[in-house]
Scaffold this motif. Structure first.
Motif, PDB file in Angstrom:
ATOM      1  N   LEU A  25      -4.672 -13.893  24.124  1.00  0.00           N
ATOM      2  CA  LEU A  25      -4.497 -15.155  23.407  1.00  0.00           C
ATOM      3  C   LEU A  25      -3.796 -14.795  21.947  1.00  0.00           C
ATOM      4  N   ARG A  26      -2.880 -15.781  21.662  1.00  0.00           N
ATOM      5  CA  ARG A  26      -2.338 -15.427  20.146  1.00  0.00           C
ATOM      6  C   ARG A  26      -2.371 -16.551  19.434  1.00  0.00           C
ATOM      7  N   PHE A  27      -3.211 -16.440  18.175  1.00  0.00           N
ATOM      8  CA  PHE A  27      -3.414 -17.639  17.292  1.00  0.00           C
ATOM      9  C   PHE A  27      -2.638 -17.743  16.062  1.00  0.00           C
ATOM     10  N   ALA A  28      -2.109 -18.804  15.616  1.00  0.00           N
ATOM     11  CA  ALA A  28      -1.406 -19.141  14.671  1.00  0.00           C
ATOM     12  C   ALA A  28      -2.229 -19.913  13.681  1.00  0.00           C
ATOM     13  N   LEU A  29      -2.780 -19.638  12.511  1.00  0.00           N
ATOM     14  CA  LEU A  29      -3.227 -20.447  11.637  1.00  0.00           C
ATOM     15  C   LEU A  29      -2.483 -20.749  10.216  1.00  0.00           C
ATOM     16  N   GLU A  30      -1.998 -21.989  10.091  1.00  0.00           N
ATOM     17  CA  GLU A  30      -1.094 -22.254   9.138  1.00  0.00           C
ATOM     18  C   GLU A  30      -1.707 -22.862   7.817  1.00  0.00           C
TER      19      GLU A  30
END
Length: 82
Positions: free
Chosen positions: A50-55
């Motif tokens: 899984l790849r997570f992006a927290l902006e």
């Protein structure tokens, strides 16, 4: 445990396990507890990496399953990408 979930109030629960793992993860009680409290679960045995992006500008978590990335990359050659 319920006290931890009540304190943290997660919206997503990450279950890190391998396909057909011998330990039976996730435990049915844990899955039921998450479902009972409306916690979305992401299981790596089903989704792969899984790849997570927290902006900073968005209070949401964006995730991409490995299978989705493979599909995207697999078709790149068909559209002429190098």
């Amino acid at each position: 445990s319920w006290p931890l979930l009540a304190a943290v109030r997660p919206s997503i629960g990450l279950i890190q396990s391998g396909w057909q793992n011998p330990y039976g993860h996730p435990h049915p009680q844990v899955s039921a507890r998450y479902a009972r409290h409306g916690i979305q679960t992401l299981n790596t045995a089903q989704l792969g990496a899984l790849r997570f992006a927290l902006e900073q500008s968005k209070p949401e978590i964006i995730w991409i399953a490995a299978s989705q990335m493979r599909n995207k990359l697999w078709h790149m050659h068909e559209i002429g990408a190098d």
